[in-house]
Motif scaffolding. Sequence first.
Motif, PDB file in Angstrom:
ATOM      1  N   VAL A  42       0.787  -1.226  -0.142  1.00 38.65           N
ATOM      2  CA  VAL A  42      -0.073  -0.093  -0.137  1.00 38.65           C
ATOM      3  C   VAL A  42       0.755   1.345  -0.050  1.00 38.65           C
ATOM      4  O   VAL A  42       0.546   2.164  -0.683  1.00 38.65           O
ATOM      5  N   LEU A  43       1.807   1.195   0.754  1.00 36.76           N
ATOM      6  CA  LEU A  43       2.707   2.398   0.795  1.00 36.76           C
ATOM      7  C   LEU A  43       3.992   2.735   0.018  1.00 36.76           C
ATOM      8  O   LEU A  43       4.245   3.830  -0.321  1.00 36.76           O
ATOM      9  N   VAL A  44       4.532   1.621  -0.792  1.00 37.49           N
ATOM     10  CA  VAL A  44       5.476   1.959  -1.369  1.00 37.49           C
ATOM     11  C   VAL A  44       5.318   2.875  -2.877  1.00 37.49           C
ATOM     12  O   VAL A  44       5.877   3.610  -3.149  1.00 37.49           O
ATOM     13  N   PRO A  45       3.943   2.930  -3.223  1.00 34.12           N
ATOM     14  CA  PRO A  45       3.617   3.858  -4.327  1.00 34.12           C
ATOM     15  C   PRO A  45       3.757   5.317  -4.120  1.00 34.12           C
ATOM     16  O   PRO A  45       4.065   6.359  -4.919  1.00 34.12           O
ATOM     17  N   LEU A  46       4.070   5.599  -2.763  1.00 31.21           N
ATOM     18  CA  LEU A  46       4.402   7.164  -2.413  1.00 31.21           C
ATOM     19  C   LEU A  46       5.890   7.557  -2.634  1.00 31.21           C
ATOM     20  O   LEU A  46       6.161   8.507  -3.023  1.00 31.21           O
ATOM     21  N   LEU A  47       6.710   6.407  -2.995  1.00 35.73           N
ATOM     22  CA  LEU A  47       7.838   6.797  -3.304  1.00 35.73           C
ATOM     23  C   LEU A  47       8.046   7.356  -4.819  1.00 35.73           C
ATOM     24  O   LEU A  47       8.943   8.043  -5.141  1.00 35.73           O
ATOM     25  N   SER A  48       7.072   7.292  -5.555  1.00 32.14           N
ATOM     26  CA  SER A  48       6.852   7.548  -6.834  1.00 32.14           C
ATOM     27  C   SER A  48       6.803   9.164  -6.833  1.00 32.14           C
ATOM     28  O   SER A  48       6.905  10.035  -7.854  1.00 32.14           O
ATOM     29  N   ILE A  49       6.280   9.742  -5.691  1.00 32.01           N
ATOM     30  CA  ILE A  49       5.716  11.327  -5.702  1.00 32.01           C
ATOM     31  C   ILE A  49       6.970  11.886  -6.047  1.00 32.01           C
ATOM     32  O   ILE A  49       6.891  12.770  -6.828  1.00 32.01           O
ATOM     33  N   PRO A  50       8.047  12.002  -5.181  1.00 36.81           N
ATOM     34  CA  PRO A  50       9.379  12.718  -5.631  1.00 36.81           C
ATOM     35  C   PRO A  50       9.804  12.689  -6.934  1.00 36.81           C
ATOM     36  O   PRO A  50      10.256  13.727  -7.422  1.00 36.81           O
ATOM     37  N   PHE A  51       9.845  11.626  -7.530  1.00 31.63           N
ATOM     38  CA  PHE A  51      10.284  11.476  -8.941  1.00 31.63           C
ATOM     39  C   PHE A  51       9.261  12.398  -9.883  1.00 31.63           C
ATOM     40  O   PHE A  51       9.675  12.687 -10.812  1.00 31.63           O
ATOM     41  N   LYS A  52       8.005  12.118  -9.722  1.00 34.79           N
ATOM     42  CA  LYS A  52       7.164  12.933 -10.449  1.00 34.79           C
ATOM     43  C   LYS A  52       7.319  14.699 -10.297  1.00 34.79           C
ATOM     44  O   LYS A  52       7.259  15.125 -11.238  1.00 34.79           O
ATOM     45  N   MET A  53       7.419  14.876  -9.097  1.00 38.14           N
ATOM     46  CA  MET A  53       7.514  16.403  -8.653  1.00 38.14           C
ATOM     47  C   MET A  53       9.107  16.902  -9.316  1.00 38.14           C
ATOM     48  O   MET A  53       9.259  17.963  -9.599  1.00 38.14           O
ATOM     49  N   GLY A  54      10.007  15.893  -9.233  1.00 37.56           N
ATOM     50  CA  GLY A  54      11.329  16.184  -9.630  1.00 37.56           C
ATOM     51  C   GLY A  54      11.456  16.315 -11.322  1.00 37.56           C
ATOM     52  O   GLY A  54      12.507  16.695 -11.784  1.00 37.56           O
ATOM     53  N   GLY A  55      10.342  15.911 -11.899  1.00 42.14           N
ATOM     54  CA  GLY A  55      10.534  15.705 -13.668  1.00 42.14           C
ATOM     55  C   GLY A  55      11.366  14.730 -14.176  1.00 42.14           C
ATOM     56  O   GLY A  55      11.566  14.991 -15.242  1.00 42.14           O
ATOM     57  N   PHE A  56      11.786  13.777 -13.281  1.00 39.92           N
ATOM     58  CA  PHE A  56      12.446  12.531 -13.946  1.00 39.92           C
ATOM     59  C   PHE A  56      11.763  11.771 -15.008  1.00 39.92           C
ATOM     60  O   PHE A  56      12.563  11.310 -15.788  1.00 39.92           O
ATOM     61  N   PHE A  57      10.411  11.787 -14.897  1.00 38.02           N
ATOM     62  CA  PHE A  57       9.803  11.058 -16.139  1.00 38.02           C
ATOM     63  C   PHE A  57       9.997  11.790 -17.063  1.00 38.02           C
ATOM     64  O   PHE A  57      10.214  10.980 -18.334  1.00 38.02           O
ATOM     65  N   ASP A  58       9.875  13.163 -17.302  1.00 35.27           N
ATOM     66  CA  ASP A  58       9.896  13.690 -18.652  1.00 35.27           C
ATOM     67  C   ASP A  58      11.440  13.549 -19.181  1.00 35.27           C
ATOM     68  O   ASP A  58      11.560  13.556 -20.284  1.00 35.27           O
ATOM     69  N   SER A  59      12.390  13.433 -18.349  1.00 36.91           N
ATOM     70  CA  SER A  59      13.895  13.155 -18.837  1.00 36.91           C
ATOM     71  C   SER A  59      13.810  11.896 -19.272  1.00 36.91           C
ATOM     72  O   SER A  59      14.755  11.553 -20.241  1.00 36.91           O
ATOM     73  N   ILE A  60      13.520  11.090 -18.538  1.00 37.64           N
ATOM     74  CA  ILE A  60      13.377   9.625 -19.277  1.00 37.64           C
ATOM     75  C   ILE A  60      12.750   9.648 -20.441  1.00 37.64           C
ATOM     76  O   ILE A  60      13.423   8.849 -21.538  1.00 37.64           O
ATOM     77  N   LEU A  61      11.740  10.257 -20.828  1.00 33.55           N
ATOM     78  CA  LEU A  61      10.985  10.431 -22.123  1.00 33.55           C
ATOM     79  C   LEU A  61      11.946  11.076 -23.124  1.00 33.55           C
ATOM     80  O   LEU A  61      12.232  10.614 -24.454  1.00 33.55           O
TER      81      LEU A  61
END
Length: 443
Positions: free
Chosen positions: A87-106
Motif C-alpha cells: 500500500v505504501l510503496v507507491p508513495l516513493l513515486s511522488i518525488p520522482f514525479k515532482m522532480g521531473g524525472f519521468f520527462d527526462s526519461i522520455l
Amino acid sequence: MKSNFILGMCLLFLVQYFVRSEWLQLILAVCAVIAFMGSVLRARTVPRIFSVLMFASGIALTAWKGQGIEAAAQGIVSNLPLLTLLVLVPLLSIPFKMGGFFDSILAYLKRYRNSPRKMFMGITGVLFFLGPILNLGSIRIVHDLLKDFRLNAAFLSKAYLIGFSTTILWSPYYAAVGVTLLYLNVSIGDYMAYGFGLAVLFLVAGNVMLGMWARKRDLETDDESGAGITAADRKRMKQLPVIIFSLMLVAIAAESLTQWSMLVLVSLLALLFPLLWVSVSKQWGLLKNHVVEYRNKSVPVMDNEIMMYISAGFFGQSLRDTSFGEGIGLFMTKLAEISFLWFALFILVAMVCVTFVGIHQVVFVTVFATQMDPAALGTTKEILAIVIMLAWSASSVLSPVNPINLLVSGLVKRSSIQIGLRDNGLYLALVSAMGIAILTIFH
C-alpha cells in the motif's frame, strides 16, 4: 472512506510493530477482517473464491487445533507487513514525479526511437530501476511515455515483461521479495548478492536475445539524435540511479543496524522519502495534490491483493503443526534428498501451474515457505529464497491471469497467452535453465 481506512490500518500496524501490544494486535485483526470483507464484492471472481476458502479454512483449522482468539488474530495479521508495504510503496513515486524525472526519461527514450536494440535496452533498464519503486505503475508510466512512438506490439511485450520480471528477483522494495524473505527469515544483505546477480544476468540475456530477434526482422536502424535533451535532463538522469541505489543502501544498512523487518523499514522509507524531498524543494502544495491522487486512485484498486494477502497469511499460519503442513514439509525434504535439481524444478513448475489457474503466488509461498526447513532440505535460506523468486518471476510472465501479464496484454493489445508464451516463452525457458543450473552449482 475505504482508502482512509486501509491507510489507517497500515499506519496502526507500524505503531503496533514497535509497541508490541496484544490489544493493538487484536484491533489490527478486527481491521484486517473488515478490510477483507469490504474487498469481497469488488475483487475478481477467482481471487475471491480462493480467498474466502482460505479464510474459512484458517478459521476451521484454528478451531480444530483448539487455539483461541489470540492465535487467530496472530494468523490474520501475519501478512499485514506485506500488505503495508504494497500500500505504501507507491508513495516513493511522488518525488520522482515532482522532480521531473519521468520527462527526462522520455527525452532519452526519444533519442533511440529509431534504434530498436537501444530502445529495448532503454526500456528494460528503466523498468529494472523504477520497477522496484513504482511496482506495476512503472509499466504504465513507460507505456504512457511511449504511446506516440508506434512501436511493434511484440517488441513492447518483450521489453515490458523482461524488464519488469528482473526487478522481481532482487528489490527489497518489491512485495514478492519481502514476503519470501519474511517467511524464510533471510536478511536482504545476505540475499542481495544472489538476487541482484541473477537479475543483471537475465537482463543481459534478454537484451542479447532481442538483438537477434530484431536483426531477423530488419528492425535495426542507425538514425539517432540527441535533440530535445537538455542539461536539466542530463542532470536528472545522472541523479536517478544515485537516488535509487541510495534508497536501497539505506534500507540494507538500516536492517543491519536495527534488525527490524525489511518490510517495516521499506514502509517507513516510503513515508519519509516524500517528506524529506519536499522539505528541501518546499513544494508542499504539490505534495498534497499527489498524496490526494494516490489516496483516491492507487489504494482503492487493491481489493484482490487485500483479500489474497490476508487470507493466505491466515491459512499459512493455521497449517502449522497440522498433518497436512507436516506432509508438505516431508514431501519437499524427500524430493530434495533425491536431487536439488528436481526440487528446484518442482517449485518452478508448481508455481507456474497454480498461477495459471488464477491462484496468486503469495498463496503458494505462504503455504510452502512456512512448512519448509532449509537445513532439512540440505540447502541455505538464501538459495531457497532465490529459487522461489525465480519461480515467482517466471510465473508472473507466463500466467494469463497474473496482474503483470494482464496489464501488458491490455497495453499492447495482444492476448495474455501470446505475450506470455509466444513472445517470452523462449526467454523464460533459457533464463530458468540458466538460473536453476547456477543455483544447483552454488547449492
